[in-house]
Design an enzyme around this catalytic site. Structure first.
Site, PDB file in Angstrom:
ATOM      1  N   GLU A 327       0.765  -1.230   0.012  1.00  9.25           N
ATOM      2  CA  GLU A 327      -0.050  -0.011  -0.132  1.00  9.25           C
ATOM      3  C   GLU A 327       1.027   1.245  -0.100  1.00  9.25           C
ATOM      4  OE1 GLU A 327      -4.207  -1.228   2.309  1.00  9.25           O
ATOM      5  OE2 GLU A 327      -2.465  -0.426   3.514  1.00  9.25           O
ATOM      6  N   CYS A 328       0.748   2.172  -0.705  1.00 15.99           N
ATOM      7  CA  CYS A 328       1.435   3.575  -1.155  1.00 15.99           C
ATOM      8  C   CYS A 328       2.742   3.161  -0.794  1.00 15.99           C
ATOM      9  CB  CYS A 328       0.807   4.167   0.109  1.00 15.99           C
ATOM     10  SG  CYS A 328       1.145   6.184  -0.175  1.00 15.99           S
ATOM     11  N   GLY A 329       3.338   3.755   0.093  1.00 15.07           N
ATOM     12  CA  GLY A 329       4.845   3.400   0.328  1.00 15.07           C
ATOM     13  C   GLY A 329       5.567   2.179  -0.179  1.00 15.07           C
ATOM     14  N   MET A 332       5.448   1.405  -3.619  1.00 12.62           N
ATOM     15  CA  MET A 332       6.401   1.992  -4.152  1.00 12.62           C
ATOM     16  C   MET A 332       7.654   1.281  -3.899  1.00 12.62           C
ATOM     17  SD  MET A 332       6.018   6.135  -3.112  1.00 12.62           S
ATOM     18  CE  MET A 332       4.357   6.626  -2.853  1.00 12.62           C
ATOM     19  N   THR A 432      -1.444  -0.709  -4.296  1.00 14.21           N
ATOM     20  CA  THR A 432      -2.276   0.111  -4.627  1.00 14.21           C
ATOM     21  C   THR A 432      -1.676   1.404  -4.106  1.00 14.21           C
ATOM     22  OG1 THR A 432      -3.351  -0.109  -2.337  1.00 14.21           O
ATOM     23  CG2 THR A 432      -4.275  -1.295  -4.352  1.00 14.21           C
TER      24      THR A 432
END
Length: 441
Positions: A327-329, A332, A432
């Site tokens: 999720e998010c970080g 990435m 995501t």
């Protein structure tokens, strides 16, 4: 039994509600009063500070993402406490234009639903009797939200306080306290808000100072007496299907943003959580059947993540046969690279083709609804999830198969779809940019 409660809110962000919240939690704990904290809205930093100050796990309550039954089930965590204190987000009535599961995300929704009177923190800088007009407007905005009173903040002098109190008396609003201007308990901030509680080396000192400051300037017994609530007992917490029975969960200063209610729900469903630290170059536990990479600040630790060869190879081995979700970080870090604010590119784990950059910042903020094209751990394809996105990364490429159709709170399609990639050994990588809060009905 569910104890009575109060909602600490303000007309806007930056008025001092976190200072009051933490000071009250720490002061009441020092007096032997058990306080259950909550946070209104999709904030994953404040609850950790609440937990440190109160000694009890703090949970998010969000009217846009959660239905009434889920909110009430989470409030059941207050059983055994003497008092509930919930901290609002932004301004008391601030939410989105289109309502969600049980409201528009405003803190006022939670106050109305639970019957918790509001304590409004007012920044008194640059005004005197006129501050009362602001308080009166908030008292009258929604008939289903009751204003218990106000705490004045950033008061310049005794004369300044006296003038404000004259105005409050004229409109019949209780003043619970007056906080003079001071900077001793200010906490450092970064681009997403407060620095995390785990990074505050002097957090006990900060909380002790906040407790003393609030106790010296606020009528705490009067606040306690103003608490109320309509919920006498809580339904069982809404079931949360865990992503697996043995969950390898990244947990350190780079990967810390996971909602407490999800962890509690996974454990309640019988799942075992196996924490590991990518920053310590640890690989996910090989006995796990799924790996979950939460959000956080990978861009601030990109060099260390890039150098963590054991973590990278362990994750690459894991995904060949099992599911990894970010999720998010965390998403990435599953990509091929992150470019930091100085323009330096750092190799990430390469599970997905995502590439992001912080050299040119672009804010992504808001609620998200996701209709899944493919399953993620714990949720099948075609499920609809509700969550929230907040980051400053620029997406350079997102080349893998789209994971979902993502729309915002106004039902406008968001171009960042998330990603899914399948591996020959049966594993799958998904990610995501938004943090999941709940599955939509």
């Amino acid at each position: 039994m569910i104890p009575p409660g109060l909602l600490i809110s303000a007309p806007a962000s930056g008025c001092g509600k976190t200072t009051l919240m933490l000071g009250l939690l720490a002061a009441l704990r020092a007096q032997g009063i058990a306080v259950q904290p909550f946070k209104s809205g999709p904030d994953y930093i404040d609850p950790a500070f609440h937990t440190a100050a109160s000694g009890r796990a703090s949970f998010n309550l969000d009217s846009w993402s959660m239905d009434a039954a889920r909110i009430e089930g989470l409030v059941g965590n207050a059983k055994g406490a003497d008092l509930i204190l919930a901290e609002g987000s932004m301004g008391l009535f601030d939410g989105v234009a289109v309502p969600g599961a049980s409201g528009n995300g405003a803190s006022a929704d939670i106050a109305a639903h639970m019957g918790w009177p509001v304590v409004l923190v007012l920044d008194a800088s640059g005004a005197a009797q006129s501050v009362a007009a602001t308080a009166l407007g908030f008292a009258q905005m929604r008939p289903d939200v009751r204003l218990a009173g106000v705490v004045l903040n950033r008061v310049a002098s005794k004369r300044h306080e006296a003038l404000i109190r004259v105005g409050m008396k004229q409109v019949g609003i209780t003043v619970f306290g007056s906080l003079p201007r001071q900077k001793d308990i200010a906490m450092p901030e970064r681009h997403l808000g407060l620095v995390q509680a785990s990074e505050q080396e002097n957090l006990p000192e900060i909380l002790s100072n906040a407790a003393g400051f609030v106790a010296a300037h606020v009528d705490i017994p009067a606040l306690i007496a103003a608490a109320a609530g309509t919920l006498q007992d809580a339904p069982p917490p809404a079931q949360i299907i865990p992503p697996g029975q043995r969950i390898a969960l990244a947990q350190d200063d780079a990967f810390a943003f996971v909602y407490p209610h999800l962890l509690a729900g996974w454990r309640a469903a019988g799942a075992t959580i196996l924490p590991f630290s990518p920053l310590a170059n640890e690989a996910p536990d090989d006995s796990a059947d799924v790996c979950w990479l939460p959000g956080g600040y990978p861009e601030l630790h990109a060099g260390r993540i890039a150098a963590a060869e054991n973590f990278r190879k362990g994750l690459q081995n894991f995904v060949r046969t099992r599911a990894v979700h970010g999720e998010c970080g965390g998403y990435m870090a599953m990509g091929v690279g992150i470019i930091d604010k100085d323009g330096i590119r750092h190799q990430m784990t390469g599970l997905l083709g995502l590439e992001t950059s912080f050299a040119t910042r672009k804010m992504h903020l808001g609620y998200r609804k996701a209709d899944l094209h493919a399953a993620i751990p714990g949720h099948p394809a075609l499920a609809r999830l509700r969550g929230h996105e907040f980051h400053y990364a620029t997406i350079l490429s997102e080349p893998d198969a789209p994971l979902a159709q993502i729309i915002d709170s106004n039902d406008v399609v968001v171009p960042e779809t998330g990603s899914v990639k399948r591996y020959d050994g049966g594993g799958v990588a998904t990610g995501t940019f938004f943090h999941m809060i709940a599955e939509a009905a």
